[in-house]
Design a protein around this motif. Structure first.
Motif, PDB file in Angstrom:
ATOM      1  N   CYS A  21      50.880  13.802  19.341  1.00  0.00           N
ATOM      2  CA  CYS A  21      52.207  13.963  18.737  1.00  0.00           C
ATOM      3  C   CYS A  21      52.589  15.434  18.573  1.00  0.00           C
ATOM      4  O   CYS A  21      53.676  15.840  18.968  1.00  0.00           O
ATOM      5  CB  CYS A  21      52.276  13.253  17.393  1.00  0.00           C
ATOM      6  N   GLY A  22      51.713  16.226  17.993  1.00  0.00           N
ATOM      7  CA  GLY A  22      52.026  17.633  17.769  1.00  0.00           C
ATOM      8  C   GLY A  22      52.221  18.385  19.064  1.00  0.00           C
ATOM      9  O   GLY A  22      53.194  19.123  19.244  1.00  0.00           O
ATOM     10  N   ASN A  23      51.326  18.211  20.003  1.00  0.00           N
ATOM     11  CA  ASN A  23      51.424  18.906  21.281  1.00  0.00           C
ATOM     12  C   ASN A  23      52.670  18.477  22.053  1.00  0.00           C
ATOM     13  O   ASN A  23      53.366  19.301  22.638  1.00  0.00           O
ATOM     14  CB  ASN A  23      50.167  18.659  22.123  1.00  0.00           C
ATOM     15  N   ARG A  24      52.965  17.177  22.048  1.00  0.00           N
ATOM     16  CA  ARG A  24      54.145  16.670  22.752  1.00  0.00           C
ATOM     17  C   ARG A  24      55.422  17.311  22.210  1.00  0.00           C
ATOM     18  O   ARG A  24      56.297  17.734  22.970  1.00  0.00           O
ATOM     19  CB  ARG A  24      54.209  15.141  22.627  1.00  0.00           C
ATOM     20  N   LEU A  25      55.525  17.438  20.898  1.00  0.00           N
ATOM     21  CA  LEU A  25      56.712  18.059  20.301  1.00  0.00           C
ATOM     22  C   LEU A  25      56.773  19.558  20.580  1.00  0.00           C
ATOM     23  O   LEU A  25      57.852  20.098  20.832  1.00  0.00           O
ATOM     24  CB  LEU A  25      56.757  17.784  18.805  1.00  0.00           C
ATOM     25  N   HIS A  26      55.622  20.220  20.560  1.00  0.00           N
ATOM     26  CA  HIS A  26      55.612  21.653  20.855  1.00  0.00           C
ATOM     27  C   HIS A  26      56.013  21.913  22.303  1.00  0.00           C
ATOM     28  O   HIS A  26      56.769  22.857  22.584  1.00  0.00           O
ATOM     29  CB  HIS A  26      54.249  22.260  20.555  1.00  0.00           C
ATOM     30  N   VAL A  27      55.530  21.089  23.223  1.00  0.00           N
ATOM     31  CA  VAL A  27      55.894  21.239  24.638  1.00  0.00           C
ATOM     32  C   VAL A  27      57.388  20.978  24.825  1.00  0.00           C
ATOM     33  O   VAL A  27      58.079  21.713  25.544  1.00  0.00           O
ATOM     34  CB  VAL A  27      55.040  20.312  25.539  1.00  0.00           C
ATOM     35  N   ALA A  28      57.918  19.954  24.165  1.00  0.00           N
ATOM     36  CA  ALA A  28      59.351  19.651  24.274  1.00  0.00           C
ATOM     37  C   ALA A  28      60.193  20.805  23.735  1.00  0.00           C
ATOM     38  O   ALA A  28      61.212  21.176  24.335  1.00  0.00           O
ATOM     39  CB  ALA A  28      59.676  18.361  23.536  1.00  0.00           C
ATOM     40  N   ALA A  29      59.775  21.384  22.615  1.00  0.00           N
ATOM     41  CA  ALA A  29      60.510  22.519  22.044  1.00  0.00           C
ATOM     42  C   ALA A  29      60.442  23.725  22.975  1.00  0.00           C
ATOM     43  O   ALA A  29      61.445  24.424  23.174  1.00  0.00           O
ATOM     44  CB  ALA A  29      59.943  22.877  20.672  1.00  0.00           C
ATOM     45  N   TYR A  30      59.276  23.969  23.563  1.00  0.00           N
ATOM     46  CA  TYR A  30      59.117  25.065  24.520  1.00  0.00           C
ATOM     47  C   TYR A  30      60.042  24.874  25.718  1.00  0.00           C
ATOM     48  O   TYR A  30      60.752  25.803  26.128  1.00  0.00           O
ATOM     49  CB  TYR A  30      57.659  25.150  24.977  1.00  0.00           C
ATOM     50  N   ARG A  31      60.075  23.684  26.264  1.00  0.00           N
ATOM     51  CA  ARG A  31      60.932  23.409  27.420  1.00  0.00           C
ATOM     52  C   ARG A  31      62.410  23.571  27.061  1.00  0.00           C
ATOM     53  O   ARG A  31      63.195  24.075  27.856  1.00  0.00           O
ATOM     54  CB  ARG A  31      60.665  22.009  27.955  1.00  0.00           C
ATOM     55  N   ALA A  32      62.775  23.143  25.873  1.00  0.00           N
ATOM     56  CA  ALA A  32      64.176  23.290  25.435  1.00  0.00           C
ATOM     57  C   ALA A  32      64.538  24.769  25.309  1.00  0.00           C
ATOM     58  O   ALA A  32      65.643  25.181  25.718  1.00  0.00           O
ATOM     59  CB  ALA A  32      64.391  22.564  24.104  1.00  0.00           C
ATOM     60  N   ARG A  33      63.626  25.585  24.774  1.00  0.00           N
ATOM     61  CA  ARG A  33      63.879  27.017  24.663  1.00  0.00           C
ATOM     62  C   ARG A  33      64.009  27.665  26.041  1.00  0.00           C
ATOM     63  O   ARG A  33      64.881  28.495  26.267  1.00  0.00           O
ATOM     64  CB  ARG A  33      62.783  27.707  23.861  1.00  0.00           C
ATOM     65  N   ARG A  34      63.143  27.270  26.945  1.00  0.00           N
ATOM     66  CA  ARG A  34      63.193  27.810  28.315  1.00  0.00           C
ATOM     67  C   ARG A  34      64.480  27.412  29.013  1.00  0.00           C
ATOM     68  O   ARG A  34      65.092  28.224  29.704  1.00  0.00           O
ATOM     69  CB  ARG A  34      61.973  27.301  29.139  1.00  0.00           C
ATOM     70  N   LYS A  35      64.891  26.182  28.815  1.00  0.00           N
ATOM     71  CA  LYS A  35      66.126  25.690  29.457  1.00  0.00           C
ATOM     72  C   LYS A  35      67.336  26.445  28.904  1.00  0.00           C
ATOM     73  O   LYS A  35      68.215  26.854  29.633  1.00  0.00           O
ATOM     74  CB  LYS A  35      66.272  24.186  29.204  1.00  0.00           C
ATOM     75  N   GLU A  36      67.329  26.663  27.571  1.00  0.00           N
ATOM     76  CA  GLU A  36      68.428  27.385  26.935  1.00  0.00           C
ATOM     77  C   GLU A  36      68.467  28.834  27.402  1.00  0.00           C
ATOM     78  O   GLU A  36      69.549  29.400  27.674  1.00  0.00           O
ATOM     79  CB  GLU A  36      68.268  27.320  25.415  1.00  0.00           C
ATOM     80  N   ALA A  37      67.312  29.462  27.533  1.00  0.00           N
ATOM     81  CA  ALA A  37      67.235  30.853  27.973  1.00  0.00           C
ATOM     82  C   ALA A  37      67.691  30.994  29.439  1.00  0.00           C
ATOM     83  O   ALA A  37      68.288  31.991  29.816  1.00  0.00           O
ATOM     84  CB  ALA A  37      65.816  31.386  27.808  1.00  0.00           C
ATOM     85  N   ALA A  38      67.391  29.984  30.240  1.00  0.00           N
ATOM     86  CA  ALA A  38      67.751  30.016  31.666  1.00  0.00           C
ATOM     87  C   ALA A  38      69.213  29.659  31.884  1.00  0.00           C
ATOM     88  O   ALA A  38      69.797  30.029  32.900  1.00  0.00           O
ATOM     89  CB  ALA A  38      66.879  29.063  32.454  1.00  0.00           C
ATOM     90  N   GLY A  39      69.768  28.980  30.948  1.00  0.00           N
ATOM     91  CA  GLY A  39      71.009  28.389  31.209  1.00  0.00           C
ATOM     92  C   GLY A  39      72.294  28.751  30.783  1.00  0.00           C
ATOM     93  O   GLY A  39      73.302  28.848  31.246  1.00  0.00           O
TER      94      GLY A  39
END
Length: 186
Positions: free
Chosen positions: A168-186
């Motif tokens: 649970c913790g890792n899944r949420l951290h990975v999702a937050a990381y991907r969202a930050r990367r997508k926002e930074a790229a986008g």
């Protein structure tokens, strides 16, 4: 907070018991039949349990719901009332014992108690120790949006948020990381 071996075993048992409940109507019940209850009893080394029946299954499911209410209690007074009811209904009879290679410890269930009364007494007392120690907030539910599993936060600073940091913790951290990367790229 000092947690004895038998209290830790009871805490693990009550958490696992609460987590056998289906999270929604589509999820399977972890205590679907008497065979599943027998497996639960065997896997948790619950002593003094003989033959189990449909009656035992029904009674254990009922106390499972009552234990779930303890984990959902908004404050210590509410948790205490729930625990008091569970332990009183079990006919608690504290006894010192040293069975199966374990040193002296206390069993709270009466001799010959049903598996439901056994769980209510021993697990109820383990939860009671947390309320007495002012640590009721350590009885938690996972904060992951798609998980509501129960757990006991035994971290030093009471900071655990997920039932399992690797899932649970890792899944949420990975999702937050991907969202930050997508926002930074986008």
């Amino acid at each position: 907070m000092l947690i004895t071996h038998d209290t830790r075993c009871a805490l693990d048992t009550v958490v696992d018991l609460v987590n056998t409940a289906p999270e929604d109507d589509a999820a399977p019940d972890g205590l679907s039949d008497v065979a599943a209850l027998e497996d639960f009893v065997r896997n948790h080394a619950i002593s003094g349990v003989e033959v189990l029946s449909e009656f035992d299954l029904s009674a254990v499911r009922k106390i499972r719901g009552r234990f779930a209410s303890v984990f959902a209690a908004p404050e210590a007074r509410a948790a205490a009332a729930l625990i008091n009811d569970l332990v009183a209904a079990a006919g608690t009879t504290p006894q010192l014992t040293d069975h199966d290679g374990y040193d002296w410890h206390v069993h709270y269930f009466a001799p010959g108690a049903s598996v439901a009364d056994h769980l209510a007494a021993d697990c109820g007392m383990a939860l009671a120790f947390f309320v007495v120690a002012g640590e009721q907030e350590r009885l938690r539910r996972c904060e992951a949006p798609d998980c509501r599993r129960a757990f006991v936060d035994l971290s030093r600073n009471r900071s655990r948020r997920y039932c399992d940091s690797r899932t649970c913790g890792n899944r949420l951290h990975v999702a937050a990381y991907r969202a930050r990367r997508k926002e930074a790229a986008g």
